[in-house]
Scaffold this motif. Structure first.
Motif, short mmCIF file in Angstrom:
data_model
loop_
_atom_site.label_atom_id
_atom_site.label_comp_id
_atom_site.label_asym_id
_atom_site.label_seq_id
_atom_site.Cartn_x
_atom_site.Cartn_y
_atom_site.Cartn_z
N LEU A 100 0.84 -1.36 -0.07
CA LEU A 100 0.04 -0.12 -0.11
C LEU A 100 1.08 1.18 0.00
CD1 LEU A 100 -2.45 -1.77 0.32
CD2 LEU A 100 -3.40 -0.20 2.07
N ARG A 101 2.09 1.00 0.59
CA ARG A 101 2.89 2.25 0.78
C ARG A 101 3.81 2.42 -0.42
NH1 ARG A 101 6.42 2.53 4.88
NH2 ARG A 101 6.78 4.42 4.10
N LEU A 102 3.93 1.75 -1.02
CA LEU A 102 5.16 1.59 -2.05
C LEU A 102 4.50 2.59 -3.27
CD1 LEU A 102 7.64 0.50 -3.13
CD2 LEU A 102 6.91 -1.31 -4.36
N ALA A 103 5.15 3.76 -3.59
CA ALA A 103 4.85 4.53 -4.76
C ALA A 103 5.54 4.14 -5.84
CB ALA A 103 5.09 5.80 -4.38
N SER A 104 6.52 3.60 -6.08
CA SER A 104 7.29 3.42 -7.11
C SER A 104 6.77 1.92 -7.78
CB SER A 104 8.58 2.97 -6.96
OG SER A 104 9.29 4.09 -6.29
N ASP A 105 6.95 1.71 -8.91
CA ASP A 105 6.74 0.70 -9.53
C ASP A 105 7.37 -0.37 -9.06
OD1 ASP A 105 6.15 -1.54 -11.64
OD2 ASP A 105 6.45 -0.33 -13.22
N ILE A 106 6.96 -1.62 -8.69
CA ILE A 106 7.66 -2.68 -7.87
C ILE A 106 8.37 -3.49 -8.96
CG2 ILE A 106 5.79 -4.49 -8.04
CD1 ILE A 106 6.91 -5.09 -5.20
N VAL A 107 7.95 -3.61 -10.40
CA VAL A 107 8.56 -4.66 -11.14
C VAL A 107 10.01 -4.48 -11.62
CG1 VAL A 107 8.22 -5.70 -13.51
CG2 VAL A 107 6.29 -5.26 -12.13
N PRO A 108 10.52 -3.04 -11.81
CA PRO A 108 11.74 -3.02 -12.11
C PRO A 108 12.50 -3.40 -10.82
CG PRO A 108 10.61 -0.90 -12.63
CD PRO A 108 9.73 -1.83 -12.06
N TYR A 109 12.31 -3.33 -9.72
CA TYR A 109 12.91 -3.82 -8.46
C TYR A 109 13.02 -5.25 -8.32
CZ TYR A 109 13.31 1.33 -7.16
OH TYR A 109 13.42 2.55 -7.15
N LEU A 110 12.01 -5.95 -8.49
CA LEU A 110 11.91 -7.30 -8.67
C LEU A 110 13.02 -8.00 -9.76
CD1 LEU A 110 8.21 -7.97 -8.20
CD2 LEU A 110 9.86 -7.98 -6.28
N MET A 111 13.00 -7.42 -10.99
CA MET A 111 13.71 -7.72 -12.11
C MET A 111 15.19 -7.53 -11.75
SD MET A 111 13.27 -9.33 -14.93
CE MET A 111 14.08 -9.75 -16.33
N ALA A 112 15.47 -6.17 -11.12
CA ALA A 112 16.86 -5.86 -10.94
C ALA A 112 17.58 -6.85 -9.83
CB ALA A 112 16.85 -4.61 -10.39
N ALA A 113 16.54 -7.29 -8.93
CA ALA A 113 17.13 -8.00 -7.75
C ALA A 113 17.36 -9.54 -8.48
CB ALA A 113 16.25 -8.30 -6.55
N ALA A 114 16.27 -9.95 -9.18
CA ALA A 114 16.70 -11.26 -9.91
C ALA A 114 17.76 -11.14 -10.76
CB ALA A 114 15.21 -11.51 -10.62
N THR A 115 18.26 -10.17 -11.37
CA THR A 115 19.14 -10.53 -12.25
C THR A 115 20.50 -9.86 -12.01
OG1 THR A 115 18.18 -8.31 -13.39
CG2 THR A 115 17.49 -10.27 -14.33
N GLY A 116 20.87 -9.44 -10.80
CA GLY A 116 22.10 -8.96 -10.18
C GLY A 116 22.50 -7.47 -10.67
N ALA A 117 21.10 -6.67 -10.86
CA ALA A 117 21.23 -5.29 -11.20
C ALA A 117 20.52 -3.98 -10.36
CB ALA A 117 20.62 -5.05 -12.67
N LEU A 118 20.75 -4.50 -9.24
CA LEU A 118 19.96 -3.46 -7.99
C LEU A 118 20.79 -2.09 -8.21
CD1 LEU A 118 19.10 -5.05 -4.91
CD2 LEU A 118 17.82 -3.92 -6.31
N THR A 119 22.32 -2.26 -8.37
CA THR A 119 22.92 -0.98 -8.08
C THR A 119 22.68 0.04 -9.16
OG1 THR A 119 24.63 -1.93 -9.17
CG2 THR A 119 24.94 -2.02 -6.94
N ARG A 120 22.10 -0.37 -10.30
CA ARG A 120 21.40 0.41 -11.41
C ARG A 120 20.21 1.21 -10.83
NH1 ARG A 120 21.19 -3.74 -16.24
NH2 ARG A 120 23.25 -4.63 -15.92
N LEU A 121 19.68 1.05 -9.71
CA LEU A 121 18.43 1.57 -9.31
C LEU A 121 18.77 2.49 -8.42
CD1 LEU A 121 15.54 -1.17 -9.53
CD2 LEU A 121 16.38 0.43 -11.28
N SER A 122 17.71 3.39 -8.16
CA SER A 122 17.90 4.43 -6.87
C SER A 122 16.70 3.85 -5.93
CB SER A 122 17.69 5.90 -7.13
OG SER A 122 16.60 6.27 -8.04
N GLU A 123 16.82 4.19 -4.88
CA GLU A 123 15.87 3.68 -3.65
C GLU A 123 14.25 4.02 -4.20
OE1 GLU A 123 16.70 3.62 0.07
OE2 GLU A 123 18.53 2.80 -0.50
N PRO A 124 13.45 3.16 -4.00
CA PRO A 124 12.04 3.47 -4.22
C PRO A 124 11.46 4.56 -3.43
CG PRO A 124 12.20 1.79 -2.78
CD PRO A 124 13.85 1.83 -3.01
N ALA A 125 10.35 4.88 -3.91
CA ALA A 125 9.61 5.97 -3.48
C ALA A 125 8.52 5.36 -2.47
CB ALA A 125 9.03 7.07 -4.47
N TRP A 126 8.40 5.99 -1.17
CA TRP A 126 7.33 5.48 -0.62
C TRP A 126 6.23 6.60 -0.23
CZ3 TRP A 126 7.34 0.18 0.58
CH2 TRP A 126 8.61 -0.53 0.36
#
Ligand code: AMP
Ligand code: GLY
Length: 421
Positions: A297-323
């Motif tokens: 409910l609190r997550l303002a950002s689109d979750i999909v890029p975060y799930l995908m980045a975690a699954a593919t070793g690419a988290l450092t390419r994203l900035s922190e999500p907005a809440w």
């Protein structure tokens, strides 16, 4: 992109709700799903532990990503099988999921990496366990080693109760999960659930919440999988957050990679905020349920890029999500008899009403009966969630919506959020 979401609880309904709102999703399929999820996307009757069935489904729908909700799928190696065929999976390998599936593994891992947690002993026979109990001041914490749906922990006030709990567990009360028991030092403090997205080498904070584990008001009664949550946790201020990250999360992610089982997915740390600093109570290899509902409910950002980045070793390419600034709350409506013997089949009314954006109801243990009526099919049946400018407004909205629902014999706690309020 095509996504397969594995699981069937309130956590997965909340994930489906958030994922289905993402502009990057072309097709979302959930297995096995539940009636609430079925209102949002396609569902397939394949169990979360049916690895062959899920792998075949992932192939069939040309999944670009598989998102795993429950630990049961991780324990049987779903992530490993998907890795073999090159489908990105949000969820750890069987070896990395031991952070949840084996408390003995986690305790030894913490000792190897200097991660603050309770002192402990691991026992397979009652006399040795009793001898260790006698060296502790009490209260006593006794845990089944394996998975027990959040119910394999007994906090005993007296030595006699502690010894009975040990004998019960070793005697098979939790099946093979209790073949080994862990006895721990009791940690004093307030608990918080912390979530970190991990891509094998990097980690990113992904919100926090407080859960109410006991079945009844005033934190009384048996431990459950969780009767309600709120997020954020006001007690989790910058100081404990910084220490927990540096002393617990970072060494864990680093240590798992060093030992050869890099952690991918969401790492859920149950922390005790003790007078001497945050200490680890337990790890889970998945989102908390019902913590996830409040987080979504609190997550303002689109979750999909975060799930995908975690699954593919690419988290450092994203900035922190907005809440969102608001507070979120989740209240569980449980079936009569939960947690020991929840009664199935009760007819649910009102779950699919439109609460005009003021509240959202996620299905947890629900099913359709032969006549198509919505009925209870699990211990925790519905999750009523709301956002408010503050926790007290969120609570009023959630309890207002809850009052319009009915389930014969169903019960909920009336005091979710009391610590923060
Ligand atoms: P666990 O399944 O390990 O999270 O334990 C369930 C609950 O038991 C926790 O959420 C705590 O409330 C409590 N608990 C577990 N271990 C301890 C401990 N060492 N000291 C105090 N409370 C504990
Ligand atoms: N709510 C506690 C858990 O998911 O384990």
């Amino acid at each position: 992109m095509n996504i397969l979401l594995v699981g069937s609880g309130g956590r997965e309904h909340a994930l489906a709700w958030k994922i289905s709102g993402s502009p990057s999703v072309k097709r979302l399929v959930s297995a096995p799903g539940n009636p609430g999820i079925a209102a949002l996307c396609e569902t397939r009757k394949i169990a979360a532990t049916d690895v062959d069935g899920l792998v075949a489904l992932a192939r069939e729908i040309a999944a670009d990503l598989v998102v795993v909700g429950p630990e049961s799928a991780l324990e049987v190696g779903l992530a490993d099988r998907l890795a073999e065929i090159g489908i990105p999976c949000f969820g750890p390998s069987q070896a990395a999921a031991r952070l949840e599936t084996s408390k003995a593994f986690t305790k030894a891992f913490c000792a190897r990496h200097g991660i603050p947690t309770a002192a402990f002993g691991v026992f397979e026979d009652a006399p040795a366990a009793a001898a260790f109990l006698e060296t502790l001041p009490g209260p006593y914490v006794i845990k089944a080693d394996g998975l027990a749906a959040g119910k394999g922990v007994v906090i005993a006030a007296t030595l006699a109760e502690a010894e009975t709990a040990v004998v019960d567990m070793l005697g098979g009360r939790f099946g093979t999960a209790g073949a080994r028991v862990i006895i721990e030092e009791f940690m004093e403090g307030e608990e918080v659930s912390l979530f970190a997205l991990c891509d094998g080498t990097a980690a990113m904070a992904f919100g926090n919440a407080q859960d109410h584990k006991r079945a009844y008001d005033g934190d009384e009664g048996p431990n459950t999988g969780g009767m309600g949550t709120y997020s954020p946790a006001p007690i989790y201020t910058a100081e404990p957050a910084e220490r927990a990250w540096r002393e617990i999360i970072e060494p864990t992610v680093r240590g798992m990679a060093q030992e050869g089982y890099p952690y991918v997915g969401v790492l859920y740390a149950g922390l005790m905020l003790t007078p001497t600093g945050p200490r680890l109570v337990e790890y889970n290899a998945r989102f908390g349920d019902p913590e996830c509902q409040s987080l979504m409910l609190r997550l303002a950002s689109d979750i999909v890029p975060y799930l995908m980045a975690a699954a593919t070793g690419a988290l450092t390419r994203l900035s922190e999500p907005a809440w969102r600034e608001e507070a979120a709350i989740t209240v569980v409506l449980a079936a009569e008899g939960y947690p020991d013997a929840p009664k199935a089949g009760g007819v649910i009314e009102g779950a699919d009403s439109d609460f005009g954006g003021e509240a959202v109801v996620f299905h947890a243990g629900t099913a359709r009966d032969a006549e198509g009526r919505l009925v209870a099919s699990g211990g925790r049946v519905l999750n009523v969630c709301a956002l408010g400018v503050d926790l007290s407004e969120a609570r009023d909205l959630a309890y207002g919506a809850l009052a319009t629902l009915s389930l014969p014999g169903g019960f909920s706690r009336s005091d979710i959020g009391w610590r923060a309020l």
